[in-house]
Write a protein that holds these residues in place. Sequence first.
Motif, short mmCIF file in Angstrom:
data_model
loop_
_atom_site.label_atom_id
_atom_site.label_comp_id
_atom_site.label_asym_id
_atom_site.label_seq_id
_atom_site.Cartn_x
_atom_site.Cartn_y
_atom_site.Cartn_z
N LEU A 176 -10.08 12.45 15.38
CA LEU A 176 -11.51 12.20 15.35
C LEU A 176 -11.84 10.99 14.50
N VAL A 177 -12.99 10.38 14.80
CA VAL A 177 -13.47 9.32 13.93
C VAL A 177 -14.12 9.98 12.72
N LEU A 178 -14.27 9.22 11.64
CA LEU A 178 -14.76 9.79 10.39
C LEU A 178 -16.16 10.37 10.52
N GLY A 179 -17.01 9.75 11.31
CA GLY A 179 -18.36 10.28 11.51
C GLY A 179 -18.34 11.65 12.15
N GLU A 180 -17.43 11.86 13.10
CA GLU A 180 -17.31 13.17 13.74
C GLU A 180 -16.84 14.23 12.76
N VAL A 181 -15.90 13.88 11.90
CA VAL A 181 -15.42 14.83 10.90
C VAL A 181 -16.56 15.21 9.97
N PHE A 182 -17.36 14.23 9.55
CA PHE A 182 -18.49 14.51 8.68
C PHE A 182 -19.49 15.43 9.38
N GLU A 183 -19.81 15.13 10.64
CA GLU A 183 -20.76 15.96 11.38
C GLU A 183 -20.25 17.39 11.52
N GLN A 184 -18.97 17.56 11.81
CA GLN A 184 -18.41 18.90 11.94
C GLN A 184 -18.41 19.63 10.60
N ALA A 185 -18.19 18.90 9.50
CA ALA A 185 -18.24 19.53 8.18
C ALA A 185 -19.65 20.01 7.86
N VAL A 186 -20.65 19.22 8.22
CA VAL A 186 -22.05 19.62 8.00
C VAL A 186 -22.37 20.86 8.83
N ILE A 187 -21.95 20.88 10.09
CA ILE A 187 -22.18 22.04 10.95
C ILE A 187 -21.49 23.28 10.38
N ALA A 188 -20.26 23.12 9.91
CA ALA A 188 -19.53 24.26 9.33
C ALA A 188 -20.22 24.78 8.07
N LEU A 189 -20.71 23.90 7.22
CA LEU A 189 -21.40 24.33 6.01
C LEU A 189 -22.71 25.03 6.36
N LEU B 149 0.84 -1.19 0.00
CA LEU B 149 0.00 0.00 0.00
C LEU B 149 0.88 1.24 0.00
N ALA B 150 0.45 2.24 -0.75
CA ALA B 150 1.21 3.48 -0.80
C ALA B 150 1.25 4.14 0.58
N GLU B 151 0.09 4.18 1.24
CA GLU B 151 0.01 4.75 2.58
C GLU B 151 -0.69 3.73 3.47
N PRO B 152 -0.08 3.36 4.58
CA PRO B 152 -0.76 2.40 5.45
C PRO B 152 -2.06 3.00 5.99
N GLN B 153 -3.11 2.21 5.99
CA GLN B 153 -4.40 2.66 6.49
C GLN B 153 -4.54 2.27 7.95
N LEU B 154 -4.99 3.18 8.75
CA LEU B 154 -5.24 2.89 10.16
C LEU B 154 -6.55 2.14 10.30
N GLN B 155 -6.64 1.30 11.31
CA GLN B 155 -7.89 0.63 11.61
C GLN B 155 -8.84 1.66 12.20
N ARG B 156 -9.99 1.83 11.60
CA ARG B 156 -10.90 2.90 12.00
C ARG B 156 -12.23 2.32 12.47
N ARG B 157 -12.22 1.54 13.53
CA ARG B 157 -13.45 0.98 14.06
C ARG B 157 -13.62 1.48 15.49
N TYR B 158 -14.71 2.18 15.71
CA TYR B 158 -14.99 2.74 17.02
C TYR B 158 -16.46 2.51 17.34
N ARG B 159 -16.79 2.41 18.59
CA ARG B 159 -18.18 2.32 19.03
C ARG B 159 -18.61 3.73 19.40
N THR B 160 -19.40 4.35 18.54
CA THR B 160 -19.77 5.76 18.73
C THR B 160 -21.27 5.98 18.80
N GLY B 161 -22.06 4.93 18.58
CA GLY B 161 -23.50 5.12 18.55
C GLY B 161 -24.02 5.49 17.17
N ARG B 162 -23.12 5.74 16.27
CA ARG B 162 -23.54 6.03 14.90
C ARG B 162 -23.85 4.70 14.21
N ASN B 163 -25.04 4.59 13.68
CA ASN B 163 -25.42 3.31 13.08
C ASN B 163 -25.99 3.47 11.68
#
Length: 126
Positions: free
Chosen positions: A100-113, A62-76
């Motif tokens: 941040l987990v990806l869901g949090e980044v998405f939520e913050q992007a929506v709030i910023a927009l 892989l060009a860039e190693p991917q981090l394991q991104r599994r968290y229990r956040t209540g997002r379903n």
Amino acid sequence: MSTDTHAQRASIFDDDLDLDLSSFTPRGVTTERPDKDALRTVAEARGFSSREPLAAPAPEPLAEPQLQRRYRTGRNRQLNLKVTDDALRRFYALADAQGLVLGEVFEQAVIALEGALERGETPGRK
């Protein structure tokens, strides 16, 4: 082809079948396995080739190693998007930089927009 010269098949709908199966006997069970090399030689001589791969191809690094991104956040809920390589790279970079987990980044992007739109800013399409 005339059916007179061949034996007629028994009908599966006849109730009065008097089939004599006494001459049928099971074959002897053999536990001997044929030699694999001999089988391969015969098969190759007859034009059959193996379906086995010659060697497994080495996986590409892989060009860039991917981090394991599994968290229990209540997002379903799942959201699948098609994005450019650049946007995906930037999105992951934001998540990693902020821890941040990806869901949090998405939520913050929506709030910023939403905030930008409330202020009368129109980001528009690129």
